[in-house]
Design an enzyme around this catalytic site. Structure first.
Site, PDB file in Angstrom:
ATOM      1  N   GLU A 327       0.903  -1.277  -0.058  1.00  0.00           N
ATOM      2  CA  GLU A 327       0.119   0.088  -0.002  1.00  0.00           C
ATOM      3  C   GLU A 327       1.012   1.256   0.022  1.00  0.00           C
ATOM      4  OE1 GLU A 327      -2.604  -0.677  -1.001  1.00  0.00           O
ATOM      5  OE2 GLU A 327      -2.858  -2.886  -0.026  1.00  0.00           O
ATOM      6  N   TYR A 412      -1.523  -7.885 -11.358  1.00  0.00           N
ATOM      7  CA  TYR A 412      -0.442  -7.825 -10.158  1.00  0.00           C
ATOM      8  C   TYR A 412       0.649  -8.542 -10.640  1.00  0.00           C
ATOM      9  CZ  TYR A 412      -4.240  -6.259  -7.027  1.00  0.00           C
ATOM     10  OH  TYR A 412      -5.247  -5.563  -6.237  1.00  0.00           O
TER      11      TYR A 412
HETATM   12  N1  BES Z   1      -5.922  -1.361  -4.554  1.00  0.00           N
HETATM   13  C1  BES Z   1      -6.029  -2.809  -4.006  1.00  0.00           C
HETATM   14  C2  BES Z   1      -7.282  -2.919  -3.311  1.00  0.00           C
HETATM   15  C3  BES Z   1      -8.359  -3.398  -4.043  1.00  0.00           C
HETATM   16  C4  BES Z   1      -8.582  -4.375  -4.787  1.00  0.00           C
HETATM   17  C5  BES Z   1      -9.295  -2.359  -4.187  1.00  0.00           C
HETATM   18  C6  BES Z   1      -9.545  -4.785  -5.458  1.00  0.00           C
HETATM   19  C7  BES Z   1     -10.316  -2.759  -5.266  1.00  0.00           C
HETATM   20  C8  BES Z   1     -10.473  -3.951  -5.822  1.00  0.00           C
HETATM   21  C9  BES Z   1      -4.651  -2.973  -2.854  1.00  0.00           C
HETATM   22  O1  BES Z   1      -3.740  -2.201  -3.319  1.00  0.00           O
HETATM   23  C10 BES Z   1      -4.478  -4.216  -3.192  1.00  0.00           C
HETATM   24  O2  BES Z   1      -3.915  -4.696  -4.057  1.00  0.00           O
HETATM   25  N2  BES Z   1      -4.565  -5.166  -1.863  1.00  0.00           N
HETATM   26  C11 BES Z   1      -4.242  -6.278  -1.591  1.00  0.00           C
HETATM   27  C12 BES Z   1      -2.943  -6.444  -0.994  1.00  0.00           C
HETATM   28  C13 BES Z   1      -1.908  -6.704  -1.752  1.00  0.00           C
HETATM   29  C14 BES Z   1      -0.620  -6.926  -0.875  1.00  0.00           C
HETATM   30  C15 BES Z   1      -1.869  -7.662  -2.965  1.00  0.00           C
HETATM   31  C16 BES Z   1      -5.645  -6.996  -1.028  1.00  0.00           C
HETATM   32  O3  BES Z   1      -6.311  -6.195  -0.291  1.00  0.00           O
HETATM   33  O4  BES Z   1      -5.506  -8.235  -0.711  1.00  0.00           O
HETATM   34 ZN    ZN Z   2      -2.439  -2.688  -4.953  1.00  0.00          ZN
END
Ligand code: BES
Ligand code: ZN
Length: 635
Positions: A327, A412
Site C-alpha cells: 500500500e 498484479y
Molecule cells: N488497490 C488494492 C485494493 C483493491 C483490490 C481495491 C480490489 C479494489 C479491488 C490494494 O492495493 C491491494 O491490491 N490490496 C491487496 C493486497 C496486496 C498486498 C496484494 C489486498 O487487499 O488483498
Molecule cells: Zn495494490
C-alpha cells in the site's frame, strides 16, 4: 463471475433521460440535456471529461450513524475545456439528489436544470446538469443510500469499541455511491471537506488535516492539496485513537487495536525511507495507516496519506507487512502515476507488486523476497491456466465488463514479472533510474499503457536496444500468458519444506521434529498449501497438537489451516471456522472458505446458515462474493 455489461447491454446504455423535475423545468430543457447519454471516453464512467472537467471539490457532509446515511452537499469546481459544451454529466449510484444549483457571488444559488438517466447496472445513473455559459461551479445537495456499495456502516454491537463505525471503499467505481462526481481514474482534482459526526466519534480522510485526537465539536476539516482521482477518495468515522510511529507516520485504530497496531507497524517510517531511496521524494506529506474493523473486505487500500488496512495483518511478529509495503508503494505507482482506465490496472498494481518486492528485499533480505516471488509466480501460472486470452495480457479486456473484474492476479503478478524481466535485461541501476524518471515525469497524471509504452521506448529501449526489444515488450502487454523469455524466480527454501512434508506424510519424520517455528511465514504457508486434500482428521489432530494451528494468531496461516480443516472435516478447525466467518469479512479469506464449504456434501447448508448470521456484519462486497460462492445470489 457474472458479466454485468455485455456488448448488448452497452447498446442499451445509450440512455433516454428520465424526467424527474417539475413541468416548468422540463419545458425550459436545453437540447443538450435531452441528448442521449452513453459512457464517456472511459467505458466505466458517464463523464464527458474531455469537454468539462472537475478540478476541485468542496464537500460538507454529515454522517448519520443510526440511519447509515451521509448527507450534505458538494460543490464541484469546473474547468470548461469546451466552453460550448453545455452540460455536465456526473456518475451517481443510489444517491438521493435533492438540489442542483450554481453558487453565485453574494451567497445566492441559481437553480440549474438536471436529470437522472436510467440505471445501468453497477455503473449507476448519469446525472445530467445543464451548464449555462459562464457557470464554473455546481453545487449538489444529496444523500447516500443506506445500501451504498462504497460504504460500510457498523453498529456498536458489531465493533470492538462498542461504538458505531463507517468506512468507504471507493476503488474501482464506488465513489459514485457516496459523492456525485466524474468517477473515472482519468480525472484528478483537489478537495476540501468538512465532515460532521456524533461528538463521541472522530472522522478521518485520505487527505491532509487528520486530527490526532477527537474534538468535542464533532466537526473535522480536511484539505487535499494533491490532485487525486475519485477512486482514492476515502473517509472513515469511528471511535479512533492515534499512535505516532515516526515523524511523518502513525496509525489510527479503535482503542482495542491501537497498541498492537503501533507495535506491529513500527517499521513504517523506515519503509517510507526505503521507498524514497528507491523512487524519489514522498510527495504526500504524512503517511498514516488506518486499521479497520475485521469486516474490511480487502487486505489494504492505498488511500493517499492514509492507507486503510485489515486488522488481520496484525500477527504480533511483523510477518505480514508485505501488505503495508504494497500500500505504501502505491504512493508512487498508482497514486502519483495512475492508470487512466481500469484496462490499464497493471500500471497501478503490477508496478506496485514489483516495488513492494524491492521494499521487502531491502527490509528482510533477498532470500525472503525470493520466497514471496516464487509463491506469486506459482499462483500466476495456475491462474493463467484458467484465464481467457483477453484477461491474460497486461492490458485487460474489461471495457465491457464490471471494472471489479480487472482485479485478478494477472495485472498484479504478470505486471510484476514484466518489470522483473526488464530489470533482468538492463540491470538494477538502469531500471531504477528509469522508474525514478518515470514517476517524476508523470507525477500527478493519469496515463494509459500506450503512454507508458512510448515512454519506455524513448527512454529505455532506445538506450538498451541490444537488451530488450519492443516486440518483446508488446508480447507482455498484449499477448496472453507468460512469454517464453520470462524469468521464473527461484528459491531453494521451499525445496527443504517439500522434503520435510514428504517425509512427514510418509511417517518418516515425527510431527514434533518439523522445524515449523524456524520457517518464514511463506515457508509455513507453502507447507500447509502443499497438504491440500491429503490429510485425515487424525493427522490434523497430530499437527494441531504440535503446532497449535487452530489457535494461530496469524490469519494467513489460520486461513490455510481452516481450508485443510474443511477438506478433512476436522472438528476443532470447523468450530474455529464458525467464529472466523462471523468476525472476518476479508474476501481473500471468506470467499474461498465459503466456496470450499459449498463443495462439500456436509457443509453447504451449515455455511449458508453461518452466512445468514454473519451477513449483517459484512461489507456489501463481501456479501456479494459470499453469496456467489455459496450459489445463493439473488437475481
Ligand atoms: N488497490 C488494492 C485494493 C483493491 C483490490 C481495491 C480490489 C479494489 C479491488 C490494494 O492495493 C491491494 O491490491 N490490496 C491487496 C493486497 C496486496 C498486498 C496484494 C489486498 O487487499 O488483498
Ligand atoms: Zn495494490
Amino acid at each position: 463471475m457474472k458479466r454485468i455489461l455485455t456488448g448488448a447491454t452497452l447498446v442499451a446504455l445509450i440512455l433516454m433521460l428520465v424526467a424527474c423535475q417539475p413541468e416548468s423545468a422540463q419545458q425550459s430543457l436545453d437540447p443538450a440535456a435531452g441528448q442521449e447519454v452513453g459512457t464517456g471516453p472511459d467505458p466505466h464512467s458517464f463523464a464527458e471529461y474531455e469537454k468539462v472537467r472537475v478540478s476541485h471539490l468542496r464537500m460538507d457532509l454529515t454522517a448519520d450513524m443510526d440511519e447509515h446515511v451521509l448527507s450534505g452537499h458538494v460543490v464541484l469546481e469546473l474547468e470548461r475545456i469546451d466552453p460550448d459544451h453545455s452540460r455536465l454529466v456526473l456518475d451517481t449510484r443510489g444517491l438521493d439528489i435533492r438540489d442542483v444549483t450554481a453558487p453565485e457571488s453574494g451567497g445566492e444559488h441559481r437553480p440549474l436544470t438536471w436529470r437522472l438517466g436510467e440505471e445501468a447496472g453497477s455503473l449507476g445513473r448519469p446525472l445530467v446538469i445543464l451548464l449555462p455559459a459562464g457557470v464554473e461551479a455546481v453545487r449538489i445537495d444529496y444523500a447516500s443510500s443506506p445500501a451504498a456499495f462504497g460504504l460500510q456502516w457498523l453498529d456498536g454491537e458489531q465493533t470492538s469499541s462498542g461504538q458505531a463505525f463507517m468506512f468507504s471503499q471507493s476503488q474501482p467505481h464506488y465513489a459514485r455511491t457516496w459523492v456525485p462526481l466524474q468517477d473515472t481514474p482519468a480525472v484528478r482534482y483537489t478537495f476540501d471537506a468538512t465532515v460532521r459526526v456524533p461528538d463521541d466519534l472522530m472522522a478521518v480522510m485520505g487527505a491532509a488535516g487528520n486530527a490526532f485526537e477527537r474534538n468535542d465539536r464533532g466537526e473535522y476539516d480536511f484539505h487535499m492539496p494533491e490532485p487525486v482521482p475519485s477512486y482514492l477518495m476515502a473517509i472513515a468515522v469511528g471511535d479512533l485513537e492515534f499512535a505516532e510511529i515516526g515523524s511523518r507516520s502513525g496509525v489510527y485504530a479503535e482503542p482495542q487495536w491501537i497498541e498492537a497496531a503501533a507495535e506491529e507497524f513500527d517499521v513504517l517510517e523506515e519503509m517510507i525511507d526505503i521507498g524514497v531511496d528507491l523512487y524519489g521524494e514522498y510527495r504526500w506529506g504524512r503517511y498514516d495507516l488506518l486499521v479497520l474493523p475485521p469486516s474490511f473486505p480487502f487486505g489494504g487500500m492505498e488511500n493517499p496519506r492514509l492507507s486503510f488496512v485489515t486488522p488481520t495483518i496484525i500477527a504480533g511478529d511483523g510477518s505480514l507487512l508485505a501488505l503495508v509495503a504494497h500500500e505504501l508503494a502505491h504512493s508512487w505507482s498508482g497514486n502519483l502515476v495512475t492508470n487512466a482506465a481500469w484496462r490499464d490496472l497493471w500500471l497501478n498494481e503490477g508496478f506496485t507488486v514489483y516495488f513492494e518486492s524491492r521494499v521487502m528485499e531491502a527490509l528482510y533480505g533477498e532470500a525472503v523476497e525470493r520466497q514471496l516471488a516464487v509463491l506469486e509466480w506459482r499462483d500466476l501460472v495456475e491462474e493463467l491456466e484458467n484465464t481467457s486470452d483477453g484477461m491474460a495480457s497486461l492490458v485487460l479486456d474489461v471495457d465491457d465488463k464490471d471494472p471489479e473484474q480487472a482485479f485478478i492476479g494477472v495485472p498484479y503478478a504478470k505486471g510484476r514479472f514484466f518489470l522483473d524481466w526488464i530489470e533482468h535485461r538492463v540491470g538494477r541501476e538502469a531500471i531504477d533510474a528509469f522508474l525514478r524518471a518515470y514517476f517524476d515525469h508523470f507525477a500527478f497524471q493519469s496515463i494509459t499503457t500506450i503512454t507508458f509504452r512510448d515512454y519506455l521506448q524513448a527512454n529505455l529501449v532506445a538506450e538498451y536496444p541490444d537488451a530488450l526489444s519492443m516486440d518483446e515488450v508488446d508480447q507482455w502487454l498484449y499477448e496472453p500468458g507468460l512469454p517464453a523469455f520470462a524469468v521464473a524466480p527461484e528459491s531453494d527454501a521451499f525445496d527443504r519444506v517439500d522434503d520435510w512434508r514428504e517425509r512427514w506424510l510418509a511417517a518418516e519424520a515425527a510431527t514434533s521434529d518439523l522445524p515449523f517455528e524456524q520457517w518464514s511465514v511463506y515457508q509455513r504457508l507453502h507447507f500447509l498449501i502443499g497438504l491440500e486434500d491429503s490429510l485425515e482428521a487424525e493427522r490434523m489432530t497430530a499437527l494441531d497438537e504440535a503446532l497449535a494451528l487452530t489457535g494461530s494468531g496469524n490469519y494467513e496461516i489460520l486461513f490455510e489451516w481452516l481450508m485443510r480443516s474443511i477438506e478433512a472435516r476436522y472438528e476443532p478447525g470447523i468450530e474455529r471456522l464458525e467464529t472466523f466467518l462471523l468476525n472476518v469479512g476479508r474476501n481473500k479469506f471468506t470467499r474461498p472458505l465459503y466456496s470450499a464449504l459449498a463443495d462439500t456434501d456436509w457443509g453447504r447448508d451449515w455455511a449458508i446458515e453461518v452466512y445468514q448470521r454473519a451477513r449483517a456484519g459484512y461489507h456489501p462486497l463481501t456479501r456479494q462474493a459470499s453469496e456467489r460462492a455459496l450459489g445463493i445470489e439473488e437475481g
